[in-house]
Design a protein around this motif. Structure first.
Motif, PDB file in Angstrom:
ATOM      1  N   ARG A  88       0.841  -1.206   0.000  1.00 25.96           N
ATOM      2  CA  ARG A  88       0.000   0.000   0.000  1.00 25.96           C
ATOM      3  C   ARG A  88       0.872   1.250   0.000  1.00 25.96           C
ATOM      4  N   ALA A  89       1.899   1.267   0.838  1.00 24.87           N
ATOM      5  CA  ALA A  89       2.789   2.424   0.903  1.00 24.87           C
ATOM      6  C   ALA A  89       3.557   2.607  -0.397  1.00 24.87           C
ATOM      7  N   GLY A  90       3.970   1.501  -1.012  1.00 27.59           N
ATOM      8  CA  GLY A  90       4.702   1.591  -2.267  1.00 27.59           C
ATOM      9  C   GLY A  90       3.839   2.091  -3.412  1.00 27.59           C
ATOM     10  N   LEU A  91       2.623   1.585  -3.510  1.00 25.91           N
ATOM     11  CA  LEU A  91       1.714   2.037  -4.567  1.00 25.91           C
ATOM     12  C   LEU A  91       1.421   3.533  -4.443  1.00 25.91           C
ATOM     13  N   ALA A  92       1.376   4.024  -3.220  1.00 23.50           N
ATOM     14  CA  ALA A  92       1.028   5.429  -2.993  1.00 23.50           C
ATOM     15  C   ALA A  92       2.074   6.379  -3.562  1.00 23.50           C
ATOM     16  N   VAL A  93       3.329   5.921  -3.684  1.00 25.72           N
ATOM     17  CA  VAL A  93       4.401   6.832  -4.124  1.00 25.72           C
ATOM     18  C   VAL A  93       4.998   6.448  -5.467  1.00 25.72           C
ATOM     19  N   ALA A  94       4.618   5.295  -6.038  1.00 25.73           N
ATOM     20  CA  ALA A  94       5.229   4.826  -7.287  1.00 25.73           C
ATOM     21  C   ALA A  94       5.036   5.848  -8.403  1.00 25.73           C
ATOM     22  N   HIS A  95       6.088   6.071  -9.174  1.00 27.82           N
ATOM     23  CA  HIS A  95       6.044   7.044 -10.269  1.00 27.82           C
ATOM     24  C   HIS A  95       5.417   6.474 -11.534  1.00 27.82           C
ATOM     25  N   HIS A  96       5.585   5.164 -11.740  1.00 28.99           N
ATOM     26  CA  HIS A  96       5.213   4.577 -13.028  1.00 28.99           C
ATOM     27  C   HIS A  96       3.874   3.842 -12.946  1.00 28.99           C
ATOM     28  N   ALA A  97       3.371   3.461 -14.116  1.00 25.23           N
ATOM     29  CA  ALA A  97       2.053   2.819 -14.195  1.00 25.23           C
ATOM     30  C   ALA A  97       2.056   1.402 -13.643  1.00 25.23           C
ATOM     31  N   TRP A  98       3.236   0.783 -13.563  1.00 21.77           N
ATOM     32  CA  TRP A  98       3.368  -0.566 -13.023  1.00 21.77           C
ATOM     33  C   TRP A  98       4.304  -0.549 -11.823  1.00 21.77           C
ATOM     34  N   LYS A 149      -4.538   1.173  -6.895  1.00 22.12           N
ATOM     35  CA  LYS A 149      -4.394   1.847  -5.599  1.00 22.12           C
ATOM     36  C   LYS A 149      -5.732   2.150  -4.910  1.00 22.12           C
ATOM     37  N   PRO A 150      -6.729   2.747  -5.592  1.00 22.45           N
ATOM     38  CA  PRO A 150      -7.978   3.049  -4.867  1.00 22.45           C
ATOM     39  C   PRO A 150      -8.690   1.797  -4.362  1.00 22.45           C
ATOM     40  N   ALA A 151      -8.695   0.710  -5.170  1.00 25.23           N
ATOM     41  CA  ALA A 151      -9.361  -0.521  -4.749  1.00 25.23           C
ATOM     42  C   ALA A 151      -8.626  -1.157  -3.575  1.00 25.23           C
ATOM     43  N   LEU A 152      -7.292  -1.115  -3.618  1.00 22.77           N
ATOM     44  CA  LEU A 152      -6.528  -1.668  -2.497  1.00 22.77           C
ATOM     45  C   LEU A 152      -6.799  -0.859  -1.232  1.00 22.77           C
ATOM     46  N   GLU A 153      -6.900   0.443  -1.386  1.00 17.58           N
ATOM     47  CA  GLU A 153      -7.169   1.290  -0.217  1.00 17.58           C
ATOM     48  C   GLU A 153      -8.542   0.970   0.379  1.00 17.58           C
ATOM     49  N   ARG A 154      -9.539   0.774  -0.493  1.00 16.40           N
ATOM     50  CA  ARG A 154     -10.868   0.417   0.010  1.00 16.40           C
ATOM     51  C   ARG A 154     -10.832  -0.911   0.752  1.00 16.40           C
ATOM     52  N   ALA A 155     -10.118  -1.892   0.175  1.00 15.47           N
ATOM     53  CA  ALA A 155     -10.018  -3.198   0.824  1.00 15.47           C
ATOM     54  C   ALA A 155      -9.315  -3.074   2.177  1.00 15.47           C
ATOM     55  N   TRP A 156      -8.247  -2.276   2.229  1.00 16.19           N
ATOM     56  CA  TRP A 156      -7.501  -2.076   3.479  1.00 16.19           C
ATOM     57  C   TRP A 156      -8.393  -1.450   4.541  1.00 16.19           C
ATOM     58  N   GLN A 157      -9.102  -0.405   4.153  1.00 12.40           N
ATOM     59  CA  GLN A 157      -9.970   0.271   5.116  1.00 12.40           C
ATOM     60  C   GLN A 157     -11.106  -0.639   5.571  1.00 12.40           C
ATOM     61  N   GLY A 158     -11.457  -1.633   4.735  1.00 16.57           N
ATOM     62  CA  GLY A 158     -12.476  -2.609   5.103  1.00 16.57           C
ATOM     63  C   GLY A 158     -11.949  -3.760   5.931  1.00 16.57           C
ATOM     64  N   GLY A 159     -10.650  -3.725   6.273  1.00 16.81           N
ATOM     65  CA  GLY A 159     -10.073  -4.739   7.148  1.00 16.81           C
ATOM     66  C   GLY A 159      -9.329  -5.858   6.443  1.00 16.81           C
ATOM     67  N   GLU A 160      -9.226  -5.822   5.099  1.00 16.07           N
ATOM     68  CA  GLU A 160      -8.526  -6.881   4.376  1.00 16.07           C
ATOM     69  C   GLU A 160      -7.021  -6.729   4.575  1.00 16.07           C
ATOM     70  N   ARG A 161      -6.337  -7.848   4.836  1.00 15.13           N
ATOM     71  CA  ARG A 161      -4.890  -7.823   5.015  1.00 15.13           C
ATOM     72  C   ARG A 161      -4.191  -8.865   4.147  1.00 15.13           C
ATOM     73  N   SER A 162      -4.921  -9.571   3.303  1.00 18.67           N
ATOM     74  CA  SER A 162      -4.331 -10.623   2.465  1.00 18.67           C
ATOM     75  C   SER A 162      -4.050 -10.096   1.064  1.00 18.67           C
ATOM     76  N   PRO A 163      -2.769  -9.969   0.667  1.00 14.26           N
ATOM     77  CA  PRO A 163      -2.476  -9.557  -0.702  1.00 14.26           C
ATOM     78  C   PRO A 163      -3.129 -10.478  -1.734  1.00 14.26           C
ATOM     79  N   ARG A 164      -3.071 -11.777  -1.495  1.00 16.00           N
ATOM     80  CA  ARG A 164      -3.618 -12.727  -2.473  1.00 16.00           C
ATOM     81  C   ARG A 164      -5.095 -12.463  -2.717  1.00 16.00           C
ATOM     82  N   ARG A 165      -5.862 -12.290  -1.656  1.00 19.21           N
ATOM     83  CA  ARG A 165      -7.306 -12.080  -1.834  1.00 19.21           C
ATOM     84  C   ARG A 165      -7.592 -10.776  -2.575  1.00 19.21           C
ATOM     85  N   VAL A 166      -6.858  -9.733  -2.237  1.00 17.77           N
ATOM     86  CA  VAL A 166      -7.079  -8.456  -2.917  1.00 17.77           C
ATOM     87  C   VAL A 166      -6.788  -8.597  -4.409  1.00 17.77           C
TER      88      VAL A 166
END
Length: 204
Positions: A88-98, A149-166
């Motif tokens: 989550r922290a990395g996606l927030a600052v990444a410069h590139h599309a991937w 990033k926005p979908a991961l943030e929503r999942a995080w705020q909803g309590g999800e902690r599994s990268p695989r599930r996200v």
């Protein structure tokens, strides 16, 4: 599928080094030596040619990690909430599309696998790419579109902690690797670290 010789889009790289190191007796595993260098140095050497945006997620020893990165990010809570926090922290600052995400304790990775990941992800610009080894998912070896990033943030705020599930909930593409692929070995215990170093020495 990208054609051979087709330029791949630029990517940011995130190396995950933010865990507790419980299997290493609490030591910061990214800084443990393997082959005469810290584990993080092996990942730095492998990924540096791929990017002008090399990010390391860590929660301690920031100054030491900063020597191997363009930027260092931290979890936003002090209780080691798991690898999704670092992603989550990395996606927030990444410069590139991937964003190419890799764990710091996998020094046997090679450029061929990373190139294959990028080639397989390129035709699917909005979908994460995950590795699977046999029937086992390896969600910390992944290539993520920044648009996640926005979908991961929503999942995080909803309590999800599994990268695989996200990632799987967002139509992830899959790069299949052989069962027991040594390149995906996580050297996350002192025994595994020593065994891998011995094996490398014996094959020199």
């Amino acid at each position: 599928m990208s054609l051979p010789g087709t330029p791949l889009p630029p990517c940011s790289v995130l190396l995950l080094a933010g865990g507790r190191g419980q299997r290493m007796g609490g030591r910061d595993k990214g800084l443990l030596e393997w082959g005469g260098k810290p584990l993080i140095a092996h990942l730095h050497a492998l990924t540096r040619p791929l990017t002008d945006d090399l990010i390391i997620s860590c929660n301690r020893n920031t100054e030491r990690y900063a020597a191997y990165a363009d930027r260092v990010v931290h979890d936003d809570s002090p209780d080691f909430p798991g690898p999704l926090a670092g992603i989550r922290a990395g996606l927030a600052v990444a410069h590139h599309a991937w964003l190419l995400v890799l764990p710091c304790d996998a020094p046997l990775l090679d450029a061929a696998l990373l190139n294959s990941m990028r080639q397989n992800a390129s035709p699917h610009p909005g979908q994460p790419l995950l590795l699977r080894q046999g029937q086992q998912w390896e969600p910390l070896f992944c290539l993520l579109p920044k648009s996640l990033k926005p979908a991961l943030e929503r999942a995080w705020q909803g309590g999800e902690r599994s990268p695989r599930r996200v990632f799987l909930s967002h139509s992830a593409t899959v790069l299949q690797c052989p069962q027991g692929d040594p390149r995906l070995a996580n050297l996350n215990t002192p025994q595994l670290l020593a065994e891998a170093e011995n094996n490398v020495d014996h094959h020199k």
